[in-house]
Design a protein around this motif. Structure first.
Motif, short mmCIF file in Angstrom:
data_model
loop_
_atom_site.label_atom_id
_atom_site.label_comp_id
_atom_site.label_asym_id
_atom_site.label_seq_id
_atom_site.Cartn_x
_atom_site.Cartn_y
_atom_site.Cartn_z
N ASN A 1 -13.61 -32.12 -29.81
CA ASN A 1 -14.81 -32.79 -30.32
C ASN A 1 -16.06 -32.12 -29.76
N PRO A 2 -16.29 -30.86 -30.09
CA PRO A 2 -17.42 -30.14 -29.51
C PRO A 2 -18.77 -30.68 -29.95
N GLU A 3 -18.82 -31.34 -31.11
CA GLU A 3 -20.09 -31.85 -31.62
C GLU A 3 -20.56 -33.09 -30.87
N LEU A 4 -19.67 -33.74 -30.13
CA LEU A 4 -20.03 -34.95 -29.39
C LEU A 4 -20.85 -34.58 -28.16
N ASP A 5 -22.05 -35.13 -28.07
CA ASP A 5 -22.92 -34.90 -26.92
C ASP A 5 -23.19 -36.24 -26.24
N GLY B 1 -23.85 -24.09 -13.69
CA GLY B 1 -23.62 -22.83 -14.38
C GLY B 1 -22.40 -22.92 -15.28
N PRO B 2 -22.11 -21.87 -16.00
CA PRO B 2 -20.96 -21.89 -16.92
C PRO B 2 -19.64 -21.91 -16.14
N PRO B 3 -18.72 -22.78 -16.53
CA PRO B 3 -17.42 -22.83 -15.85
C PRO B 3 -16.50 -21.73 -16.34
N ALA C 1 -11.30 -37.30 -22.21
CA ALA C 1 -10.65 -37.83 -23.40
C ALA C 1 -11.60 -37.84 -24.60
N LEU C 2 -12.85 -38.25 -24.39
CA LEU C 2 -13.80 -38.32 -25.49
C LEU C 2 -14.09 -36.94 -26.08
N LYS C 3 -14.16 -35.95 -25.23
CA LYS C 3 -14.43 -34.59 -25.71
C LYS C 3 -13.17 -33.91 -26.25
N SER D 1 -20.71 -30.40 -21.87
CA SER D 1 -21.40 -29.29 -22.55
C SER D 1 -20.88 -27.90 -22.19
N GLY D 2 -20.04 -27.79 -21.17
CA GLY D 2 -19.63 -26.47 -20.73
C GLY D 2 -18.33 -25.96 -21.30
N LEU D 3 -17.59 -26.82 -21.99
CA LEU D 3 -16.28 -26.42 -22.51
C LEU D 3 -16.14 -26.72 -23.99
N ASN D 4 -17.25 -26.65 -24.72
CA ASN D 4 -17.20 -26.97 -26.15
C ASN D 4 -16.30 -26.02 -26.93
N GLY D 5 -16.14 -24.81 -26.43
CA GLY D 5 -15.26 -23.86 -27.10
C GLY D 5 -13.80 -24.25 -27.01
N LEU D 6 -13.46 -25.14 -26.08
CA LEU D 6 -12.08 -25.58 -25.90
C LEU D 6 -11.86 -27.03 -26.35
#
Length: 262
Positions: free
Chosen positions: A231-235, A108-110, A134-136, A223-228
Motif C-alpha cells: 500500500n505505497p499510496e497510503l501516507d 535517511g533512506p533505509p 500491517a497498514l503499509k 515513507s521509506g519502504l514504499n517500493g516494497l
C-alpha cells in the motif's frame, strides 16, 4: 434398617452397618481450625492476626508462622517486580518511571533489503510499529520476531503457538537464532552492553542495529519502504496534518505510551 456410610479407606466403597451394631456417630470439630471474626474495632488487629493464623493453619498446618509467610511472599514479589522493571521500565530515584533515550536513532533512506523487526507484545511502542507495518503492507518485506519477557525481566525468544495470517504470537528468533534479545544486540560490530529494548529494526546483511526508537521505525515504514509496500499510496503522516499529529503526539506519548508503566 441397615445404614450406609463411606469407608475411611476409600470413597468408592460402602460399609454396611447391621441394625444390631448401629451406634450414634459424632464428629469432633475441635480438632479443626476455626475461623472467628469480631466486629469490635478495638480488637481488629488481634482478630486479623487470628484470621491469618487460622487460614495459614488450614493451608500449611502450624509449620509456617503467618508473619514469616507474609514477609516471604512480599519480599519475593517485590524483588521480582523490581528486577523486571529494571529491564522493562527503569525508574528514577523517587520510583517514578524514567525512560532512557533510545541508543540507536535513524534518519535517511533505509537499506532496501535485509530488514528484520524485533518486537515484544507487552510493549506499546512495539505495537505501533506492528500497526504501521500491517497498514503499509510490509509483512513480507519486513519479517518479525516476537520476544517474551523472561524471568529476569529481559526479552527472550520462545515459540508460543504459530504466527499465521493476522495472528502474531511469541516466537523464536527468525533472523539470528538467538535465545535472548541481548544476544542479538551483542552480535553487532563492536558489541553492546546497554539495555536491549524493543522495538528494534535489524539489518540482517550487515548484522547491525538500524534503529530501536519506535518513532523513527514508523517513519521508515510509512515513507521509506514504499517500493516494497503493498500500500505505497497510503501516507499516515501527510504534510498538511504534521502539525496536528505532533500536537497529539505530545499528549499521547507521555500519558498513554509511557503511562502504562506508572
Amino acid at each position: 434398617m441397615s445404614l450406609l456410610c463411606a469407608s475411611p479407606s476409600s470413597s468408592h466403597h460402602l460399609v454396611v452397618i447391621p441394625p444390631t451394631t448401629t451406634r450414634r456417630l459424632t464428629v469432633n470439630y475441635s480438632t479443626r481450625p476455626r475461623l472467628s471474626m469480631s466486629l469490635d474495632k478495638n480488637n481488629s488487629n488481634t482478630n486479623s492476626s487470628s484470621l491469618l493464623s487460622a487460614v495459614t493453619n488450614l493451608l500449611w498446618g502450624r509449620s509456617l508462622p503467618p508473619g514469616l509467610l507474609v514477609t516471604t511472599v512480599r519480599t519475593a514479589w517485590n524483588s521480582t517486580w523490581h528486577l523486571m522493571m529494571s529491564q522493562l521500565a527503569p525508574s528514577d530515584p523517587t520510583g517514578g518511571y524514567s525512560r532512557p533515550a533510545s541508543k540507536f536513532r535513524f534518519s535517511g533512506p533505509p537499506p532496501p533489503n535485509g530488514l528484520h523487526l524485533y518486537v515484544g507484545l507487552p510493549c506499546p511502542w512495539a505495537h505501533r510499529t506492528l500497526i504501521v507495518r500491517a497498514l503499509k503492507g510490509l509483512e513480507d518485506a519486513v519479517p518479525v520476531s516476537v520476544a517474551s519477557p523472561g524471568n529476569d525481566g529481559s526479552w527472550e525468544f520462545k515459540r508460543v503457538g504459530m504466527n499465521t495470517g493476522r495472528v502474531i504470537n511469541p516466537s523464536l528468533d527468525k533472523a539470528n537464532g538467538c535465545k535472548t534479545l541481548k544476544e542479538v544486540y551483542r552480535l553487532r560490530s563492536g558489541g553492546y552492553d546497554g539495555r536491549s529494548t524493543v522495538p528494534m529494526l535489524w539489518n540482517k546483511d550487515s548484522k547491525d542495529v538500524i534503529c530501536n526508537e519506535s518513532y523513527d521505525i514508523i517513519q521508515i515504514f510509512n515513507s521509506g519502504l514504499n517500493g516494497l509496500a503493498r500500500n505505497p499510496e497510503l501516507d499516515l503522516s501527510p504534510p498538511q496534518l504534521k502539525d496536528k499529529i505532533e500536537e497529539w503526539y505530545q499528549v499521547i506519548y507521555p500519558n498513554v505510551n509511557n503511562g502504562v508503566y506508572r
